[in-house]
Write a protein that holds these residues in place. Structure first.
Motif, PDB file in Angstrom:
ATOM      1  N   ASN A  31       0.817  -1.216   0.000  1.00 19.08           N
ATOM      2  CA  ASN A  31       0.000   0.000   0.000  1.00 19.08           C
ATOM      3  C   ASN A  31       0.852   1.269   0.000  1.00 19.08           C
ATOM      4  O   ASN A  31       0.757   2.118   0.894  1.00 19.08           O
ATOM      5  CB  ASN A  31      -0.956  -0.006   1.192  1.00 19.08           C
ATOM      6  CG  ASN A  31      -1.906  -1.181   1.132  1.00 19.08           C
ATOM      7  OD1 ASN A  31      -2.380  -1.550   0.057  1.00 19.08           O
ATOM      8  ND2 ASN A  31      -2.175  -1.791   2.278  1.00 19.08           N
ATOM      9  N   TYR A  32       1.680   1.352  -1.026  1.00 21.44           N
ATOM     10  CA  TYR A  32       2.627   2.465  -1.165  1.00 21.44           C
ATOM     11  C   TYR A  32       2.583   2.937  -2.619  1.00 21.44           C
ATOM     12  O   TYR A  32       2.398   2.123  -3.527  1.00 21.44           O
ATOM     13  CB  TYR A  32       4.038   1.982  -0.807  1.00 21.44           C
ATOM     14  CG  TYR A  32       5.074   3.067  -0.708  1.00 21.44           C
ATOM     15  CD1 TYR A  32       5.159   3.855   0.426  1.00 21.44           C
ATOM     16  CD2 TYR A  32       5.970   3.291  -1.748  1.00 21.44           C
ATOM     17  CE1 TYR A  32       6.116   4.852   0.532  1.00 21.44           C
ATOM     18  CE2 TYR A  32       6.925   4.284  -1.648  1.00 21.44           C
ATOM     19  CZ  TYR A  32       6.996   5.061  -0.505  1.00 21.44           C
ATOM     20  OH  TYR A  32       7.939   6.050  -0.408  1.00 21.44           O
ATOM     21  N   PRO A  33       2.732   4.244  -2.861  1.00 24.43           N
ATOM     22  CA  PRO A  33       2.765   4.711  -4.256  1.00 24.43           C
ATOM     23  C   PRO A  33       4.053   4.246  -4.949  1.00 24.43           C
ATOM     24  O   PRO A  33       5.118   4.825  -4.750  1.00 24.43           O
ATOM     25  CB  PRO A  33       2.701   6.240  -4.130  1.00 24.43           C
ATOM     26  CG  PRO A  33       3.190   6.534  -2.747  1.00 24.43           C
ATOM     27  CD  PRO A  33       2.784   5.358  -1.900  1.00 24.43           C
ATOM     28  N   VAL A 108      -2.923   2.480  -2.731  1.00 28.17           N
ATOM     29  CA  VAL A 108      -2.381   3.818  -3.005  1.00 28.17           C
ATOM     30  C   VAL A 108      -1.738   3.811  -4.387  1.00 28.17           C
ATOM     31  O   VAL A 108      -0.518   3.663  -4.521  1.00 28.17           O
ATOM     32  CB  VAL A 108      -1.343   4.239  -1.933  1.00 28.17           C
ATOM     33  CG1 VAL A 108      -0.933   5.686  -2.148  1.00 28.17           C
ATOM     34  CG2 VAL A 108      -1.904   4.043  -0.536  1.00 28.17           C
ATOM     35  N   GLY A 109      -2.539   3.942  -5.410  1.00 27.94           N
ATOM     36  CA  GLY A 109      -1.999   3.983  -6.766  1.00 27.94           C
ATOM     37  C   GLY A 109      -2.087   2.642  -7.476  1.00 27.94           C
ATOM     38  O   GLY A 109      -2.704   1.686  -6.990  1.00 27.94           O
ATOM     39  N   LEU A 110      -1.462   2.584  -8.621  1.00 24.04           N
ATOM     40  CA  LEU A 110      -1.517   1.391  -9.459  1.00 24.04           C
ATOM     41  C   LEU A 110      -0.877   0.183  -8.781  1.00 24.04           C
ATOM     42  O   LEU A 110       0.068   0.325  -8.003  1.00 24.04           O
ATOM     43  CB  LEU A 110      -0.795   1.656 -10.784  1.00 24.04           C
ATOM     44  CG  LEU A 110      -1.472   2.617 -11.760  1.00 24.04           C
ATOM     45  CD1 LEU A 110      -0.516   2.983 -12.896  1.00 24.04           C
ATOM     46  CD2 LEU A 110      -2.744   1.992 -12.330  1.00 24.04           C
ATOM     47  N   ASP A 111      -1.400  -0.989  -9.108  1.00 20.37           N
ATOM     48  CA  ASP A 111      -0.777  -2.222  -8.642  1.00 20.37           C
ATOM     49  C   ASP A 111       0.517  -2.466  -9.418  1.00 20.37           C
ATOM     50  O   ASP A 111       0.775  -1.829 -10.453  1.00 20.37           O
ATOM     51  CB  ASP A 111      -1.735  -3.399  -8.847  1.00 20.37           C
ATOM     52  CG  ASP A 111      -2.952  -3.301  -7.944  1.00 20.37           C
ATOM     53  OD1 ASP A 111      -2.772  -3.116  -6.736  1.00 20.37           O
ATOM     54  OD2 ASP A 111      -4.083  -3.394  -8.451  1.00 20.37           O
ATOM     55  N   ALA A 112       1.309  -3.408  -8.936  1.00 16.80           N
ATOM     56  CA  ALA A 112       2.586  -3.739  -9.598  1.00 16.80           C
ATOM     57  C   ALA A 112       2.318  -4.648 -10.788  1.00 16.80           C
ATOM     58  O   ALA A 112       2.683  -5.825 -10.795  1.00 16.80           O
ATOM     59  CB  ALA A 112       3.523  -4.402  -8.598  1.00 16.80           C
ATOM     60  N   ASN A 113       1.671  -4.094 -11.802  1.00 19.00           N
ATOM     61  CA  ASN A 113       1.319  -4.887 -12.981  1.00 19.00           C
ATOM     62  C   ASN A 113       1.878  -4.249 -14.245  1.00 19.00           C
ATOM     63  O   ASN A 113       2.659  -3.280 -14.192  1.00 19.00           O
ATOM     64  CB  ASN A 113      -0.203  -5.057 -13.075  1.00 19.00           C
ATOM     65  CG  ASN A 113      -0.927  -3.715 -13.178  1.00 19.00           C
ATOM     66  OD1 ASN A 113      -0.311  -2.687 -13.447  1.00 19.00           O
ATOM     67  ND2 ASN A 113      -2.232  -3.723 -12.971  1.00 19.00           N
ATOM     68  N   LEU A 114       1.477  -4.769 -15.400  1.00 18.82           N
ATOM     69  CA  LEU A 114       2.003  -4.275 -16.670  1.00 18.82           C
ATOM     70  C   LEU A 114       1.630  -2.816 -16.917  1.00 18.82           C
ATOM     71  O   LEU A 114       2.401  -2.060 -17.517  1.00 18.82           O
ATOM     72  CB  LEU A 114       1.491  -5.151 -17.818  1.00 18.82           C
ATOM     73  CG  LEU A 114       1.922  -6.625 -17.777  1.00 18.82           C
ATOM     74  CD1 LEU A 114       1.270  -7.397 -18.921  1.00 18.82           C
ATOM     75  CD2 LEU A 114       3.436  -6.749 -17.848  1.00 18.82           C
ATOM     76  N   THR A 115       0.448  -2.413 -16.462  1.00 19.71           N
ATOM     77  CA  THR A 115       0.029  -1.021 -16.619  1.00 19.71           C
ATOM     78  C   THR A 115       1.002  -0.080 -15.918  1.00 19.71           C
ATOM     79  O   THR A 115       1.415   0.941 -16.479  1.00 19.71           O
ATOM     80  CB  THR A 115      -1.382  -0.801 -16.051  1.00 19.71           C
ATOM     81  OG1 THR A 115      -2.317  -1.615 -16.762  1.00 19.71           O
ATOM     82  CG2 THR A 115      -1.798   0.652 -16.171  1.00 19.71           C
TER      83      THR A 115
END
Length: 216
Positions: A31-33, A108-115
């Motif tokens: 849960n970190y940007p 908090v922001g995007l997940d660690a994915n391809l996006t």
């Protein structure tokens, strides 16, 4: 150009600076940007430019029987090396990040994915497009230039992040890990890589033209 790049890395990139690449591992913090870890490449580049100035690297290189074209390209290559090392560390930590996060998803922001990686590539490419040509207008001034680059980096990230978080359709397709939408996230990744390559190449070409007119 390879010898010039080697000189740049040995003289202007002290070994402790390579540790900045490890900050890409901040992607494992729950849960970190995650973009903050990527953003540390800007500090990495700032210190590299500081060492270049202290060593009067551009002035010394310009006195050698080499093309200014190669001086610019060498610096651009160092920028890219700093950025790609950081992203490589982040990519290696992406799957552990998903496992470590007790909620699986990042609040908090995007997940660690391809996006995320597609957006990160695009942000860094635009940073290069702002910073590299402006820096080579003089070959030594970088303070205001880096601030403008940072603002561009943050602004573009927010332009990408906010619609994904606020529009449910985009949230489902581009955030998270739903296998049904891998194609959408892969499209963003490919788009980000293309933007990075085109922006960095364009930055290098523009900077070459500017540096040819500089009197060091």
């Amino acid at each position: 150009m390879i010898k010039l790049l080697n000189k740049d890395l040995k003289l202007n990139m002290p070994k402790p600076l390579y540790l900045f690449a490890l900050l890409g591992a901040m992607i494992i913090i729950p849960n970190y940007p995650y973009i903050v870890g990527t953003g540390y490449t800007i500090m990495h580049i700032m210190l590299y430019l500081q060492f270049s100035n202290e060593n009067r690297s551009q002035e010394f290189s310009a006195m050698l029987p080499i093309r200014r074209h190669d001086i610019v390209s060498s610096t651009t290559a160092v920028f890219a090396l700093c950025q790609l090392m950081n992203l490589a560390v982040s990519a290696a930590c992406a799957y552990p990040s998903r496992l470590i996060n007790p909620n699986v998803y990042n609040f908090v922001g995007l997940d660690a994915n391809l996006t995320f990686f597609g957006v990160a590539f695009a942000c860094l490419g635009l940073f290069n497009l702002v910073v590299i040509p402006r820096y080579f207008k003089t070959g030594y001034k970088y303070g205001v230039t880096l601030i403008l680059g940072l603002l561009t980096f943050v602004a573009f990230y927010l332009i990408c992040e906010l619609p994904i978080q606020l529009i449910p359709t985009l949230t489902v397709a581009l955030d998270g890990y739903d296998a049904a939408y891998v194609w959408a996230r892969l499209t963003v990744l490919l788009g980000g890589v293309i933007i990075y390559c085109l922006a960095t190449y364009s930055a290098n070409r523009i900077a070459i033209k500017k540096f040819e007119r500089v009197n060091l």
